[in-house]
Motif scaffolding. Structure first.
Motif, short mmCIF file in Angstrom:
data_model
loop_
_atom_site.label_atom_id
_atom_site.label_comp_id
_atom_site.label_asym_id
_atom_site.label_seq_id
_atom_site.Cartn_x
_atom_site.Cartn_y
_atom_site.Cartn_z
N THR A 139 -33.78 -2.93 -21.58
CA THR A 139 -34.71 -3.21 -20.49
C THR A 139 -34.04 -4.06 -19.41
OG1 THR A 139 -36.53 -3.05 -22.05
CG2 THR A 139 -37.01 -4.10 -19.95
N TRP A 140 -33.19 -5.01 -19.81
CA TRP A 140 -32.41 -5.76 -18.81
C TRP A 140 -31.65 -4.78 -17.92
CZ3 TRP A 140 -29.28 -9.99 -21.95
CH2 TRP A 140 -30.17 -10.78 -22.69
N LEU A 141 -31.00 -3.83 -18.56
CA LEU A 141 -30.17 -2.87 -17.85
C LEU A 141 -31.01 -2.00 -16.91
CD1 LEU A 141 -27.25 -1.90 -17.69
CD2 LEU A 141 -27.68 -0.43 -19.66
N ALA A 142 -32.19 -1.62 -17.37
CA ALA A 142 -33.06 -0.75 -16.57
C ALA A 142 -33.56 -1.43 -15.30
CB ALA A 142 -34.25 -0.31 -17.42
N TYR A 143 -33.77 -2.75 -15.35
CA TYR A 143 -34.34 -3.48 -14.21
C TYR A 143 -33.28 -4.15 -13.34
CZ TYR A 143 -39.19 -2.99 -15.79
OH TYR A 143 -40.43 -2.50 -16.13
N ASN A 144 -32.04 -4.22 -13.79
CA ASN A 144 -31.00 -4.92 -13.03
C ASN A 144 -30.83 -4.31 -11.65
OD1 ASN A 144 -28.81 -6.47 -12.26
ND2 ASN A 144 -27.34 -5.42 -13.61
N THR A 145 -31.03 -5.11 -10.61
CA THR A 145 -30.98 -4.60 -9.24
C THR A 145 -29.60 -4.69 -8.61
OG1 THR A 145 -31.69 -6.80 -8.47
CG2 THR A 145 -33.40 -5.11 -8.73
N TRP A 146 -28.62 -5.27 -9.29
CA TRP A 146 -27.31 -5.50 -8.66
C TRP A 146 -26.65 -4.17 -8.28
CZ3 TRP A 146 -22.24 -5.15 -7.72
CH2 TRP A 146 -21.62 -6.22 -7.06
N GLY A 147 -26.25 -4.08 -7.04
CA GLY A 147 -25.58 -2.89 -6.54
C GLY A 147 -26.50 -1.89 -5.88
N GLY A 148 -27.82 -2.09 -6.00
CA GLY A 148 -28.74 -1.26 -5.23
C GLY A 148 -29.62 -0.30 -6.00
N SER A 149 -29.27 0.00 -7.26
CA SER A 149 -30.06 1.01 -7.99
C SER A 149 -30.37 0.54 -9.41
CB SER A 149 -29.31 2.34 -8.07
OG SER A 149 -29.11 2.89 -6.78
N ASN A 150 -31.57 0.86 -9.85
CA ASN A 150 -31.95 0.70 -11.25
C ASN A 150 -32.88 1.86 -11.60
OD1 ASN A 150 -34.41 -0.04 -10.09
ND2 ASN A 150 -34.17 -2.22 -10.58
N HIS A 151 -33.61 1.74 -12.69
CA HIS A 151 -34.51 2.83 -13.09
C HIS A 151 -35.83 2.81 -12.34
CE1 HIS A 151 -31.83 4.38 -16.02
NE2 HIS A 151 -32.14 3.62 -17.05
N TYR A 152 -35.93 2.03 -11.24
CA TYR A 152 -37.17 1.90 -10.48
C TYR A 152 -37.00 2.20 -9.00
CZ TYR A 152 -38.96 0.12 -14.78
OH TYR A 152 -39.33 0.05 -16.09
N GLN A 153 -35.97 1.65 -8.41
CA GLN A 153 -35.65 1.92 -7.01
C GLN A 153 -34.15 2.15 -6.93
OE1 GLN A 153 -37.68 -1.78 -5.44
NE2 GLN A 153 -38.43 -0.35 -3.90
#
Length: 546
Positions: free
Chosen positions: A161-175
């Protein structure tokens, strides 16, 4: 009960900035701090055992940096420091969120043979271009050595879940910045990038997702956690995942309460399931949303053999796959049926869709007793913003409530707001004033429902204009389509009203306890005596102390 304010906190944002904080896509990227300068780092792995070497990949505008490593547990203990380490600015791939940053190793150090298992916080400090210090926070896990662990708890950090939400670099599993128009969430995310700001450390004043406001009628929803993130330069998703918001609070509580606790990542659950062997109790906490098939196999087999799984967590929603030796996590999510190659092959059960998708055939309840699609939202936005805050108790005579002083109909953890922001539940019915799972709920045999609260999958209010809805009915319609094949109004009506539960059931020679809320840890953070007592009851029983 707490006397809550009736006005939202003011972080100095204009109305347009508040809208950008919620609707906009903002994230950490190399070069974002401009003339001030910056330093970033990541490690080659999530976790290491004593004697193994941590490889840090560092990119910095400064020519050298200092490092300090602290074990973050019941007490903080500095285990390593060094100064004068050479650094340089490293080019970063545009799609680093998906492909990894591609930085060279800058510094290596061994994990000490005497470093106990736990979370280790790394702080890098250097001089900025303007003479002021620049910092970077990172975290890695020291996992336990093999062997029997009598009397010890293994906490498995929610690293998927940390990995899925991590915003660093511009992309995650949400945006994200993937796709032809650079506006799609990422179906694949890399471990080889820094953690976003707020995942490792947070100030005490950082808001949690559930509202701490007595919302007046007809109030347009506000989201203080995202407004604070925008105002202070933290990740938009800091309150949705990460060590600082979730996993740390259980780990610190347990150590301070006298429990011996080890820590592991979900990657170890996937690649080395024997890590569970030798433990009488394994704990999962916080926002724990993303799992692989192999991770579930490990837990199911452990419990069948006589192990005890204590889950103080919510939102058991998505199946993932790991690729590139675990360096990449795959989850197609809402686009799975259209795009995931698993649907075009012979292994559709591994599709990265909701666990409750019929074609996968493995609802979350089969492992932890509850399903995410029968939750989900409570205590924020337009989803039960004036809701119960705690779990309504139905079976106070159950061993888990011993010593709490709760009665039938009481709210457990209301003062500390343990109910929300995402919860897991079951279809159920009330007979004689008590809840029972329905025959088609998927509940395991022998499951008892101890507490039930209300939740919603849609923001359903005539008082909220569509343009002011953050959640809307998108997730509800996805659930309707997933379970019933079509996102129609009729199917939405079947799923939009959810619930969150505390349940307990036997399995094989073992047992599972599940308090299905992301925010259970808030009760430990805020030292809620009832929540602490119930947590201890579960741990003591599963460790054989009672």
């Amino acid at each position: 009960m707490n006397n809550l304010p009736t006005e939202f906190p003011d972080f100095g944002l204009t109305p347009d900035q508040r809208r950008q904080a919620v609707r906009g896509h903002y994230y950490e990227w190399p070069g974002m701090d401009g003339e001030h300068g910056e330093i970033w780092c990541y490690s080659d792995r999530f976790s290491y055992r004593p004697g193994e070497v941590v490889a840090l990949h560092v990119s910095s505008t400064a020519a050298n940096f200092r490092i300090a490593v602290v074990r973050d547990g019941g007490t903080e203990t500095k285990v390593f420091e060094r100064a004068g380490i050479a650094a340089r600015w490293q080019d970063t791939l545009d799609q680093c969120s998906v492909e990894g940053c591609g930085w060279e190793v800058s510094f290596e150090f061994p994990v000490g043979d005497d470093w106990p298992s736990g979370a280790y916080r790394v702080t890098l400090t250097a001089d900025g271009r303007d003479g002021n210090p620049i910092h970077c926070q990172h975290l890695f896990i020291v996992s336990p050595r093999p062997g029997k662990k009598p009397g010890r708890v293994l906490q498995v950090a929610a690293t998927g879940t940390w990995l899925a939400y991590n915003t660093w670099g511009g992309s995650n599993h949400y945006q994200g910045i993937t796709g032809p128009h650079r506006d799609q969430y990422a179906r694949m995310v890399s471990t080889q990038r820094p953690w976003c700001r707020g995942f490792v450390v947070l100030p005490k004043e950082a808001p949690r997702v559930p509202l701490e406001v007595a919302v007046p009628p007809k109030t347009v929803p506000r989201y203080p956690h995202m407004e604070w993130a925008f105002a202070t330069g933290h990740s938009k998703k800091y309150a949705s995942s990460g060590w600082a918001s979730y996993d740390s609070h259980f780990f610190r509580f347990a150590e301070r309460a006298g429990y011996a606790v080890d820590l592991a990542s979900q990657h170890e659950l996937h690649f080395s399931p024997d890590i569970l062997d030798g433990y009488d109790c394994v704990a999962f906490v916080g926002h724990d949303e993303y799992w692989t098939w192999e991770m579930r196999d490990a837990v199911d087999a452990y419990v069948e053999r006589g192990g005890h799984a204590a889950r103080f967590a919510g939102n058991f929603m998505w199946q993932t796959r790991l690729e590139d030796e675990g360096r990449r996590q795959v989850c197609y999510k809402y686009r799975a049926r259209a795009e995931d190659p698993a649907y075009r092959g012979d292994d559709v059960i591994r599709a990265t869709n909701s666990w409750e998708a019929p074609e996968i055939g493995r609802p979350g309840a089969a492992t932890f007793g509850l399903n995410a699609t029968r939750g989900v939202y409570a205590g924020w936005g337009g989803c039960a913003p004036r809701g119960v805050r705690g779990f309504p108790v139905y079976r106070p005579e159950h061993w888990a409530f011993a010593g709490t002083g709760v009665y039938y109909g009481d709210l457990l953890g209301a003062d500390s707001h343990v109910y929300g922001y995402e919860v897991d539940g079951l279809d159920h019915e009330i007979r004689g004033g008590l809840p029972y799972p329905t025959a088609d709920s998927g509940a395991p045999d022998g499951l008892q429902i101890l507490a039930v609260g209300m939740a919603s999958q849609v923001e359903e209010s005539a008082d909220i204009p569509f343009e002011d809805q953050f959640l809307g009915d998108e997730d509800g319609r996805f659930t309707a389509e997933t379970l019933f094949g079509e996102a129609s109004d009729a199917n939405l009506e079947k799923v939009k009203r959810g619930n969150g539960m505390i349940v307990n059931f036997p399995r094989g020679k073992g047992e599972v306890f599940h308090a299905g809320s992301c925010e259970w840890v808030a009760g430990l953070l805020r030292q809620d005596a009832m929540v602490e007592r119930m947590t201890k009851n579960v741990l003591d029983r599963y460790l054989g102390r009672k």
